[in-house]
Design a protein around this motif. Structure first.
Motif, mmCIF file in Angstrom:
data_model
loop_
_atom_site.group_PDB
_atom_site.id
_atom_site.type_symbol
_atom_site.label_atom_id
_atom_site.label_comp_id
_atom_site.label_asym_id
_atom_site.label_seq_id
_atom_site.Cartn_x
_atom_site.Cartn_y
_atom_site.Cartn_z
ATOM 1 N N GLU A 246 0.828 -1.205 0.000
ATOM 2 C CA GLU A 246 0.000 0.000 0.000
ATOM 3 C C GLU A 246 0.862 1.254 0.000
ATOM 4 N N ARG A 247 2.002 1.191 0.659
ATOM 5 C CA ARG A 247 2.908 2.346 0.671
ATOM 6 C C ARG A 247 3.429 2.618 -0.742
ATOM 7 N N ALA A 248 3.725 1.547 -1.485
ATOM 8 C CA ALA A 248 4.183 1.703 -2.869
ATOM 9 C C ALA A 248 3.080 2.312 -3.733
ATOM 10 N N ALA A 249 1.846 1.840 -3.535
ATOM 11 C CA ALA A 249 0.721 2.395 -4.296
ATOM 12 C C ALA A 249 0.513 3.870 -3.964
ATOM 13 N N LEU A 250 0.703 4.219 -2.698
ATOM 14 C CA LEU A 250 0.548 5.613 -2.294
ATOM 15 C C LEU A 250 1.640 6.476 -2.911
ATOM 16 N N GLY A 251 2.889 5.971 -2.936
ATOM 17 C CA GLY A 251 3.979 6.723 -3.545
ATOM 18 C C GLY A 251 3.700 7.029 -5.008
ATOM 19 N N THR A 252 3.229 6.021 -5.742
ATOM 20 C CA THR A 252 2.892 6.221 -7.153
ATOM 21 C C THR A 252 1.720 7.183 -7.300
ATOM 22 N N GLY A 253 0.719 7.031 -6.424
ATOM 23 C CA GLY A 253 -0.451 7.900 -6.483
ATOM 24 C C GLY A 253 -0.110 9.347 -6.215
ATOM 25 N N ILE A 254 0.836 9.594 -5.316
ATOM 26 C CA ILE A 254 1.252 10.962 -5.006
ATOM 27 C C ILE A 254 1.915 11.611 -6.223
ATOM 28 N N VAL A 255 2.791 10.876 -6.882
ATOM 29 C CA VAL A 255 3.464 11.412 -8.082
ATOM 30 C C VAL A 255 2.431 11.713 -9.164
ATOM 31 N N ASP A 256 1.492 10.788 -9.354
ATOM 32 C CA ASP A 256 0.463 10.992 -10.376
ATOM 33 C C ASP A 256 -0.408 12.207 -10.044
ATOM 34 N N PHE A 257 -0.757 12.366 -8.767
ATOM 35 C CA PHE A 257 -1.593 13.495 -8.356
ATOM 36 C C PHE A 257 -0.881 14.819 -8.609
ATOM 37 N N LEU A 258 0.392 14.887 -8.254
ATOM 38 C CA LEU A 258 1.138 16.139 -8.401
ATOM 39 C C LEU A 258 1.352 16.518 -9.865
#
Length: 297
Positions: A246-258
């Motif tokens: 889940e931490r990996a998914a969050l890291g990717t999601g943060i980059v995509d959001f920004l």
């Protein structure tokens, strides 16, 4: 637990998981957002619900009576069990903004184009119970500090940050999160510190709560970072967030959001786009936060 619901209604506790407010938003058909439900007053909630449903005045009077409300008092979301009250003139939602955060946003420097910049944010109440915010970045081995008063109307929080290095103003507009405010989205605008053209610039910014940390603890983590989800995941791990997948998914999601382009042509940070990431970060937050969530302190 039933006793926690009673504590919520009576003003002694606030749920510290954003999913509680998201569940209520779904119950109400999705026309009201979770942050609105977390921070709205009884009267504001009544008006919003009344625009979609016919709620008898007798029912509203009974709810006010059960919650011990006087006409004109403004505890948040009394209808569905909230507890936040106005304290010392501050908006009820302000108290859960306080804390230390790691800030992530796209780099403005042309020399670092396409990368991210990591900064630190500290939000605290001063002696007059006014929220103050300090934002710090490491720009080319120089620590640059920006600070100002943070004002909130319960839906958003804004600040005009004065830069101690350039004396320029930087403007920060944050979406009001639901408790426990592990992840806050917003827009940062101004002009790059090192830019001969002084371009007017705006970008998305995310604040990640650093549980149990002081702003000084995060200084070593500030600087530029490649826009790579794995690298952002490493930052999350350093902050104590758990669960590799889940931490990996969050890291990717943060980059995509920004880095997500805006179809409207505006630089905007819609809180609905953040909801999936907010659910993940609440699940993997450090154990001390989870204990608070369970007890609704």
């Amino acid at each position: 637990m039933p006793q926690n619901a009673y504590k919520w209604l009576s003003g002694k506790a606030v749920p510290r998981a954003s999913s509680v407010y998201e569940d209520w938003a779904r119950v109400l058909g999705g026309m009201l957002t979770a942050p609105f439900l977390a921070s709205s007053s009884f009267d504001e909630f009544q008006d919003a619900v009344g625009a979609h449903f016919a709620v008898p005045e007798t029912a509203l009077s009974a709810l006010r009576s059960e919650a011990g409300l006087r006409s004109g008092t403004l505890p948040a979301l009394a209808v569905v069990g909230s507890s936040v009250t106005r304290l010392n003139g501050r908006h009820p939602a302000e108290h859960w903004l306080e804390g230390v955060y790691l800030a992530i946003s796209p780099a403005w420097s042309r020399a670092e184009a396409g990368r991210l910049i990591i900064g630190t944010v500290a939000i605290h109440a001063d002696a007059m119970q006014r929220l103050q915010i300090r934002y710090s970045e490491n720009l080319f081995s120089r620590q640059v500090l920006m600070s100002g008063q943070l004002r909130s109307d319960g839906r958003t929080a804004q600040s005009a940050l004065a830069c101690s290095y350039t004396q320029r103003l930087f403007f920060l507009a944050l979406n009001m999160p639901t408790p426990p405010a592990n992840l806050i989205s917003g827009i940062l605008s101004g002009a790059a510190v090192h830019d001969p053209d002084a371009r007017a610039t705006a970008c998305r910014i995310l604040l990640l709560r650093a549980h149990g940390s002081h702003a000084e603890d995060l200084v070593a983590r500030t600087g530029y970072l490649d826009a790579d989800g794995a690298l952002v995941e490493s930052e999350l791990a350093a902050l104590g967030y758990r669960g590799d997948a889940e931490r990996a998914a969050l890291g990717t999601g943060i980059v995509d959001f920004l880095n997500a382009p805006s179809p409207s042509g505006l630089s905007e940070a819609k809180i609905t786009d953040l909801a999936p990431l907010e659910r993940i970060i609440d699940r993997i937050s450090p154990s001390e936060c989870l204990q608070k969530s369970a007890s609704w302190h």
